[in-house]
Scaffold this active site. Structure first.
Site, PDB file in Angstrom:
ATOM      1  N   LYS A  54      36.534   9.047   7.055  1.00 40.07           N
ATOM      2  CA  LYS A  54      36.166   8.428   5.784  1.00 40.07           C
ATOM      3  C   LYS A  54      35.175   7.292   6.050  1.00 40.07           C
ATOM      4  O   LYS A  54      35.421   6.436   6.887  1.00 40.07           O
ATOM      5  CB  LYS A  54      37.403   7.862   5.089  1.00 40.07           C
ATOM      6  CG  LYS A  54      37.094   7.194   3.754  1.00 40.07           C
ATOM      7  CD  LYS A  54      38.356   6.821   3.011  1.00 40.07           C
ATOM      8  CE  LYS A  54      38.870   5.445   3.320  1.00 40.07           C
ATOM      9  NZ  LYS A  54      38.030   4.347   2.800  1.00 40.07           N
ATOM     10  N   ASP A  90      33.250   7.644   0.791  1.00 42.71           N
ATOM     11  CA  ASP A  90      34.065   6.865  -0.145  1.00 42.71           C
ATOM     12  C   ASP A  90      33.235   5.720  -0.718  1.00 42.71           C
ATOM     13  O   ASP A  90      33.420   4.562  -0.356  1.00 42.71           O
ATOM     14  CB  ASP A  90      35.294   6.350   0.638  1.00 42.71           C
ATOM     15  CG  ASP A  90      36.238   5.516  -0.209  1.00 42.71           C
ATOM     16  OD1 ASP A  90      36.213   5.654  -1.448  1.00 42.71           O
ATOM     17  OD2 ASP A  90      36.999   4.721   0.367  1.00 42.71           O
ATOM     18  N   LEU A  91      32.286   6.066  -1.609  1.00 46.33           N
ATOM     19  CA  LEU A  91      31.413   5.027  -2.172  1.00 46.33           C
ATOM     20  C   LEU A  91      31.743   4.720  -3.638  1.00 46.33           C
ATOM     21  O   LEU A  91      31.130   3.849  -4.242  1.00 46.33           O
ATOM     22  CB  LEU A  91      29.933   5.424  -2.008  1.00 46.33           C
ATOM     23  CG  LEU A  91      29.450   5.616  -0.564  1.00 46.33           C
ATOM     24  CD1 LEU A  91      27.956   5.957  -0.521  1.00 46.33           C
ATOM     25  CD2 LEU A  91      29.713   4.394   0.306  1.00 46.33           C
ATOM     26  N   LYS A  92      32.667   5.466  -4.206  1.00 46.14           N
ATOM     27  CA  LYS A  92      33.213   5.178  -5.557  1.00 46.14           C
ATOM     28  C   LYS A  92      32.127   4.882  -6.587  1.00 46.14           C
ATOM     29  O   LYS A  92      32.063   3.788  -7.162  1.00 46.14           O
ATOM     30  CB  LYS A  92      34.180   3.992  -5.490  1.00 46.14           C
ATOM     31  CG  LYS A  92      35.359   4.194  -4.539  1.00 46.14           C
ATOM     32  CD  LYS A  92      36.347   3.048  -4.672  1.00 46.14           C
ATOM     33  CE  LYS A  92      37.520   3.162  -3.738  1.00 46.14           C
ATOM     34  NZ  LYS A  92      37.183   2.928  -2.319  1.00 46.14           N
ATOM     35  N   HIS A 148      30.063   4.444  -9.929  1.00 43.11           N
ATOM     36  CA  HIS A 148      30.463   4.089 -11.304  1.00 43.11           C
ATOM     37  C   HIS A 148      29.239   3.508 -12.002  1.00 43.11           C
ATOM     38  O   HIS A 148      28.835   2.371 -11.739  1.00 43.11           O
ATOM     39  CB  HIS A 148      31.593   3.046 -11.247  1.00 43.11           C
ATOM     40  CG  HIS A 148      32.260   2.834 -12.564  1.00 43.11           C
ATOM     41  ND1 HIS A 148      33.326   1.982 -12.730  1.00 43.11           N
ATOM     42  CD2 HIS A 148      32.042   3.382 -13.780  1.00 43.11           C
ATOM     43  CE1 HIS A 148      33.726   2.000 -13.991  1.00 43.11           C
ATOM     44  NE2 HIS A 148      32.947   2.843 -14.652  1.00 43.11           N
ATOM     45  N   ASP A 149      28.611   4.293 -12.888  1.00 42.28           N
ATOM     46  CA  ASP A 149      27.415   3.838 -13.597  1.00 42.28           C
ATOM     47  C   ASP A 149      27.215   4.796 -14.769  1.00 42.28           C
ATOM     48  O   ASP A 149      28.097   5.609 -15.057  1.00 42.28           O
ATOM     49  CB  ASP A 149      26.212   3.852 -12.613  1.00 42.28           C
ATOM     50  CG  ASP A 149      25.129   2.832 -13.003  1.00 42.28           C
ATOM     51  OD1 ASP A 149      24.802   2.755 -14.207  1.00 42.28           O
ATOM     52  OD2 ASP A 149      24.616   2.145 -12.123  1.00 42.28           O
ATOM     53  N   ILE A 150      26.066   4.755 -15.417  1.00 43.22           N
ATOM     54  CA  ILE A 150      25.844   5.698 -16.512  1.00 43.22           C
ATOM     55  C   ILE A 150      25.739   7.118 -15.920  1.00 43.22           C
ATOM     56  O   ILE A 150      25.398   7.282 -14.741  1.00 43.22           O
ATOM     57  CB  ILE A 150      24.584   5.347 -17.342  1.00 43.22           C
ATOM     58  CG1 ILE A 150      23.331   5.313 -16.466  1.00 43.22           C
ATOM     59  CG2 ILE A 150      24.785   4.030 -18.085  1.00 43.22           C
ATOM     60  CD1 ILE A 150      22.041   5.185 -17.255  1.00 43.22           C
ATOM     61  N   PRO A 151      26.065   8.128 -16.732  1.00 42.22           N
ATOM     62  CA  PRO A 151      26.143   9.494 -16.199  1.00 42.22           C
ATOM     63  C   PRO A 151      24.920   9.948 -15.393  1.00 42.22           C
ATOM     64  O   PRO A 151      25.079  10.510 -14.309  1.00 42.22           O
ATOM     65  CB  PRO A 151      26.330  10.353 -17.456  1.00 42.22           C
ATOM     66  CG  PRO A 151      27.040   9.445 -18.401  1.00 42.22           C
ATOM     67  CD  PRO A 151      26.479   8.074 -18.148  1.00 42.22           C
ATOM     68  N   THR A 211      22.684   8.224 -13.706  1.00 45.13           N
ATOM     69  CA  THR A 211      22.560   7.493 -12.439  1.00 45.13           C
ATOM     70  C   THR A 211      23.593   7.979 -11.430  1.00 45.13           C
ATOM     71  O   THR A 211      23.284   8.200 -10.253  1.00 45.13           O
ATOM     72  CB  THR A 211      22.724   5.976 -12.708  1.00 45.13           C
ATOM     73  OG1 THR A 211      21.751   5.618 -13.682  1.00 45.13           O
ATOM     74  CG2 THR A 211      22.535   5.155 -11.468  1.00 45.13           C
ATOM     75  N   THR A 220      44.466   0.303  -6.668  1.00 50.95           N
ATOM     76  CA  THR A 220      45.838  -0.129  -6.360  1.00 50.95           C
ATOM     77  C   THR A 220      45.959  -1.645  -6.243  1.00 50.95           C
ATOM     78  O   THR A 220      47.057  -2.175  -6.212  1.00 50.95           O
ATOM     79  CB  THR A 220      46.343   0.522  -5.060  1.00 50.95           C
ATOM     80  OG1 THR A 220      45.296   0.438  -4.097  1.00 50.95           O
ATOM     81  CG2 THR A 220      46.730   1.955  -5.281  1.00 50.95           C
ATOM     82  N   GLN A 274      48.977  -3.330   3.340  1.00 53.16           N
ATOM     83  CA  GLN A 274      49.435  -2.268   2.450  1.00 53.16           C
ATOM     84  C   GLN A 274      50.868  -2.572   2.014  1.00 53.16           C
ATOM     85  O   GLN A 274      51.697  -2.955   2.821  1.00 53.16           O
ATOM     86  CB  GLN A 274      49.416  -0.906   3.174  1.00 53.16           C
ATOM     87  CG  GLN A 274      48.032  -0.446   3.584  1.00 53.16           C
ATOM     88  CD  GLN A 274      47.260   0.194   2.434  1.00 53.16           C
ATOM     89  OE1 GLN A 274      47.653   0.109   1.281  1.00 53.16           O
ATOM     90  NE2 GLN A 274      46.148   0.825   2.764  1.00 53.16           N
ATOM     91  N   ARG A 282      43.937   1.673  10.252  1.00 52.05           N
ATOM     92  CA  ARG A 282      44.384   0.793  11.340  1.00 52.05           C
ATOM     93  C   ARG A 282      45.503   1.308  12.231  1.00 52.05           C
ATOM     94  O   ARG A 282      45.463   1.034  13.438  1.00 52.05           O
ATOM     95  CB  ARG A 282      44.720  -0.589  10.758  1.00 52.05           C
ATOM     96  CG  ARG A 282      43.461  -1.311  10.291  1.00 52.05           C
ATOM     97  CD  ARG A 282      43.757  -2.399   9.300  1.00 52.05           C
ATOM     98  NE  ARG A 282      44.255  -1.847   8.035  1.00 52.05           N
ATOM     99  CZ  ARG A 282      44.606  -2.592   6.993  1.00 52.05           C
ATOM    100  NH1 ARG A 282      44.526  -3.899   7.059  1.00 52.05           N
ATOM    101  NH2 ARG A 282      45.024  -2.018   5.877  1.00 52.05           N
TER     102      ARG A 282
HETATM  103  O1  C5P Z   1      43.884   0.790   7.641  1.00 56.58           O
HETATM  104  P1  C5P Z   1      44.523   1.563   6.541  1.00 56.58           P
HETATM  105  O2  C5P Z   1      45.309   2.765   7.018  1.00 56.58           O
HETATM  106  O3  C5P Z   1      45.301   0.688   5.591  1.00 56.58           O
HETATM  107  O4  C5P Z   1      43.265   2.133   5.757  1.00 56.58           O
HETATM  108  C1  C5P Z   1      43.388   2.840   4.551  1.00 56.58           C
HETATM  109  C2  C5P Z   1      42.022   3.147   4.001  1.00 56.58           C
HETATM  110  O5  C5P Z   1      42.182   3.681   2.698  1.00 56.58           O
HETATM  111  C3  C5P Z   1      41.108   1.945   3.854  1.00 56.58           C
HETATM  112  O6  C5P Z   1      39.760   2.407   4.057  1.00 56.58           O
HETATM  113  C4  C5P Z   1      41.311   1.517   2.414  1.00 56.58           C
HETATM  114  O7  C5P Z   1      40.190   0.879   1.866  1.00 56.58           O
HETATM  115  C5  C5P Z   1      41.534   2.858   1.730  1.00 56.58           C
HETATM  116  N1  C5P Z   1      42.260   2.808   0.463  1.00 56.58           N
HETATM  117  C6  C5P Z   1      43.514   2.248   0.352  1.00 56.58           C
HETATM  118  N2  C5P Z   1      44.163   2.231  -0.858  1.00 56.58           N
HETATM  119  C7  C5P Z   1      43.588   2.758  -1.920  1.00 56.58           C
HETATM  120  C8  C5P Z   1      42.334   3.335  -1.829  1.00 56.58           C
HETATM  121  C9  C5P Z   1      41.680   3.352  -0.605  1.00 56.58           C
HETATM  122  O8  C5P Z   1      44.060   1.774   1.329  1.00 56.58           O
HETATM  123  N3  C5P Z   1      44.233   2.770  -3.058  1.00 56.58           N
END
Ligand code: C5P
Length: 231
Positions: free
Chosen positions: A34, A61-63, A65-68, A70, A118, A189, A210
């Site tokens: 990712k 994973d660049l998420k 979010h803009d007008i359709p 774009t 989250t 987390q 991690r």
């Molecule tokens: O290091 P770790 O296992 O916590 O990494 C989880 C990855 O998932 C990170 O890149 C984090 O930004 C991403 N992520 C997350 N929770 C979310 C969405 C994405 O931990 N709800």
């Protein structure tokens, strides 16, 4: 699909050198990575070519979010990259934005919707979105709307995967971060599950950062993760 196809390692690094070193250390134990905003920006996007040259699959994973228009234009670039298997947009961008994004993807690519971040809690959604829905109700609703607009699945906590599969169907893909070995550090987390629990809950893909990349022996940890997933 093998367990190796279902393990996505989050390459959260602040330099190309560190990311390349990790790809080398993990070798053939990991085939799916990712790439988020930090690594994408600090490598000027070149991390995508590096991963492609190692024949790795990418979750971009660049998420968006803009007008359709774009967002669809950005998706067209993501979709055009052979090694990008998965990319994502915010479900709250609306049905037209999702549908236009879906139209850009190859059949073998997975377009995920981000529902409610989250990091938000019930108070945040009350103050900012003026809704009496809880965060989890909001996430559930956004998942259903994203599915109607054609999204392939969502990023969600493994604790929510079961409900999402129940309401959206087994074919709706769940990609779940927040995975920890039972004896590993929680880090920041809060809602974590073990690989076994996550898969039992219906997670299709596990995103692990991690616990693998921060370990003394990352390769051994990746192999241990695969073993736990296998069982
Ligand atoms: O290091 P770790 O296992 O916590 O990494 C989880 C990855 O998932 C990170 O890149 C984090 O930004 C991403 N992520 C997350 N929770 C979310 C969405 C994405 O931990 N709800």
């Amino acid at each position: 699909m093998t367990v190796k196809d279902r393990l996505i390692v989050a390459l959260d690094f602040d330099s190309k050198e560190k990311a390349e070193k990790m790809i080398e250390i993990l070798g053939d134990s990991v085939s799916f990575y990712k790439v988020g905003l930090e690594l994408f920006l600090n490598t000027g996007g070149s991390i995508l070519d590096i991963l492609a040259s190692h024949k790795k699959r990418i979750f971009l994973d660049l998420k968006f979010h803009d007008i359709p228009n774009t967002v669809a234009a950005a998706c067209r670039f993501a979709a055009g990259l052979e090694s990008v298997s998965m990319f994502n947009i915010h479900a709250s961008g609306g049905a037209e934005m999702i549908a236009k994004s879906v139209a850009t993807k190859r059949e073998d690519q997975i377009l995920l919707a981000v529902t409610a971040l989250t990091s938000l809690d019930d108070k945040d959604v009350d103050v900012y979105l003026k809704t009496s829905f809880s965060v989890s109700q909001l996430a559930q609703n956004l998942a259903q709307e994203a599915q109607k607009a054609g999204a392939s699945g969502v990023v969600c906590s493994a604790q929510e995967a079961k409900n999402i599969k129940e309401s959206c169907g087994q074919g709706f893909i769940t990609v779940c971060p927040g995975i920890r070995f039972s004896d590993s550090d929680m880090g920041d987390q809060k809602r974590v599950l073990s690989p076994k629990e996550a898969l039992e809950n219906g997670a299709d893909y596990l995103v692990v950062g991690r616990p693998i990349t921060g370990a003394e022996n990352p390769r051994a940890m990746a192999e241990r993760m695969l073993q736990e997933m296998e069982h």
